[in-house]
Scaffold this motif. Structure first.
Motif: not given
Lengths: 201, 258, 201
Positions: A157-176
């Motif tokens: 998948f042409n990545l040099s590390s797992l950090q290069e994975l596209p970031s996961l979307s946030e869970i919306k306002d989970i705290e509030t």
């Protein structure tokens, strides 16, 4: 060893072996010459520049460097292959994404999140491609296998590390949301009473 | 309300004998990756806020969909029905009057569902992102040069016989063949003999049947050889030929003869 | 198409595919462009000149052109082949196991049991190592080759005969043993975190 000869040998080595080669691997090419990591890095830089306007490029991956064809020539190269590269199903991609972002993860956990059973065929295909492997077994009844991704997964998948994975979307306002709806905590009433107890003392 | 009018006649229910090409069913099946996916679709289609889903409407739509699938004689995965039950439960809990005193501790019945939907949605997105990454063979190839190596060069390979056994066990377990669970030594020796018979055939083209049996090997050996020949015949790899009735029987590779 | 772009695409194609490519093959890269055999030949000539003092060369074989490493860099490349013992892939091991336990067996039968296609590369590799050979051909449509193991296979796996292959009933013991060993020595879960750490770099 002459710098040009070194560069040519490094290039030949990168193309001759299936696996990406690290600087350390490349140093092993020259056990008897006075070659340093710096020389290797220099050669790699030179190659990168050589390939700048070519159909190939030098890519740094987790395991090391690999020469690969550029995406821009792919439309032409595709004309030469009869079989189209297999399209990955959504079920497979979702399962793979869960394994990549949540490793180590068991099959049961994947099923909990996706809400459907994971077919053995999918797991088998990913193991066959060497994208996924068993990292160990969880010490709970049934000893379920914990799955994780491999370096081949990163390479493919042409990545040099797992950090290069596209970031996961946030869970919306989970705290509030948690505060508003009061969910998420396992036992809020107990916790509450505990606090009360403490203040009693 | 009729959903279709055919030759002036209104249809209010799906005819049971409606022909649906098998392909279409597969399309429906593949359209959704499970109950969460379906639910998410229903929510997104109406631009609803996932954090504030109108549970009554969504449950109604979901159950309608399930009913339709059912009417199409479409075998639904149990997970879809579990979700329907969960939605019904949430709906009923929301209809119950809240006890005034415990207002603060009352959990929104939708909370768990919302959490699961959000969790699923982010991995649904992650799957799409993953598919968007340049992928080997689809978007690029590894550039290789043929390694023109000298023949005497031997790679060192670490092979463990146990790896081979484990590999065999794995693959057989997957194939789930009842017969394969016990491979006895006897069977292997037959396999071994089958190989050596074929081996002789490669070199000698024809071999006489009797030459397969030697006194030295005894009854056991004879039996193994005989079974090997039968197996090979069954697999259509061998032919038995005779030059004359009651004459010597010869073995030859299948398809090599006239 | 510009001459330089054509050359780059031809080069990428020659590097991307295992098999040698003929001029006719290479013409198929460009179904929509006005490219002639002459253009292809010109590109090949140019590439040959580019590689003149490199570690790789363009070789014309019966089936077509192939890019390969030059004999003069072989002594260095050898240092790396000897250092890197290859681990057998899971797909290869499974295929080899089926051939060993189920010989004579056709490729189709292997595919039926494994549920996935057997790559030619794997069969080729096993034949090249002289572990597997063609024992004959089954007299059914397509005349599929029947595969079996060789004496070299027995030697390399330290067996004196096929009877010495462990029987499946021995697996249980091995499995328990394996688990004990694995958990004692390798600590797979640790390995997992290591992978993650490495990718942090």
């Amino acid at each position: 060893m002459e710098i040009k000869e070194l560069k040519n040998t490094v290039e030949a080595a990168l193309m001759a072996f299936d696996e990406p080669l690290s600087v350390k691997d490349l140093l092993q090419l020259f056990p008897e010459e006075q070659v340093t990591s710096n020389d290797i890095n220099q050669a790699i830089n030179d190659l990168e520049m050589d390939y700048a306007d070519r159909g190939i490029e030098l890519k740094c991956l987790s395991k090391g460097y690999r020469i690969q064809t550029r995406a821009k020539v792919q439309p032409w190269l595709k004309n030469l292959t009869e079989q189209k590269p297999k399209k990955l199903s959504r079920a497979l991609l979702e399962t793979l994404a869960l394994i990549a972002y949540r490793q180590p993860i068991t099959r049961g956990e994947i099923e909990d999140i996706r809400g459907v059973a994971v077919s053995s065929k999918i797991i088998h295909y990913m193991m066959e491609r060497d994208w996924v492997r068993v990292l160990g077994y969880r010490d709970v009844p049934g000893k379920p296998a914990m799955l994780g991704t491999t370096k081949t997964f990163l390479d493919d998948f042409n990545l040099s590390s797992l950090q290069e994975l596209p970031s996961l979307s946030e869970i919306k306002d989970i705290e509030t949301l948690e505060q508003e709806l009061q969910f998420g905590e396992e036992n809020p009433p107990q916790e509450a009473s505990q606090t009360m107890d403490e203040s009693d003392e | 309300m009729p959903f279709a009018v055919v030759e002036g006649k209104p249809f209010t229910a799906m005819p049971t004998d409606l022909y649906i090409p098998p392909d279409a069913l597969e399309v429906i099946l593949e359209a959704f990756e499970g109950p969460l996916d379906l639910l998410l679709y229903l929510i997104r289609r109406q631009n609803l806020d996932i954090l504030n889903i109108p549970i009554y409407d969504i449950t109604k739509q979901y159950v309608e969909y399930i009913k339709l699938m059912h009417q199409l004689n479409f075998e639904l995965a149990a997970e879809y029905l579990v979700m329907a039950a969960m939605l019904a439960e949430i709906k009923s809990r929301m209809l119950l009057p809240k006890p005034a005193s415990e207002d603060d501790d009352e959990e929104d019945p939708r909370a768990e569902l919302i959490r699961r939907l959000q969790e699923y949605e982010r991995f649904k997105q992650a799957a799409e992102d993953l598919d968007g990454l340049p992928r080997i063979e689809r978007d690029f190839y590894v550039a290789q040069a043929y390694l023109d190596k000298q023949p005497e060069q031997v790679e060192i390979i670490q092979v463990d016989i146990r790896d081979l056994l484990m590999a065999f066990k794995d693959v057989m377990a997957r194939a789930d063949l009842k017969v394969s669970h016990e491979i006895e030594r006897e069977v292997l020796s037959v396999r071994d003999r089958m190989t050596s018979v074929l081996d002789r055939l490669l070199k000698e083209k024809t071999i006489s049947f009797t030459s397969l049996f030697t006194r030295k090997e005894g009854r056991q050996g004879a039996l193994v050889s005989f079974l090997a020949v039968l197996e090979l015949l069954k697999a259509q790899t061998l032919e038995l030929v005779q030059n004359q009735p009651f004459g010597e029987i010869y073995l030859q590779a299948a398809g090599n003869g006239s």
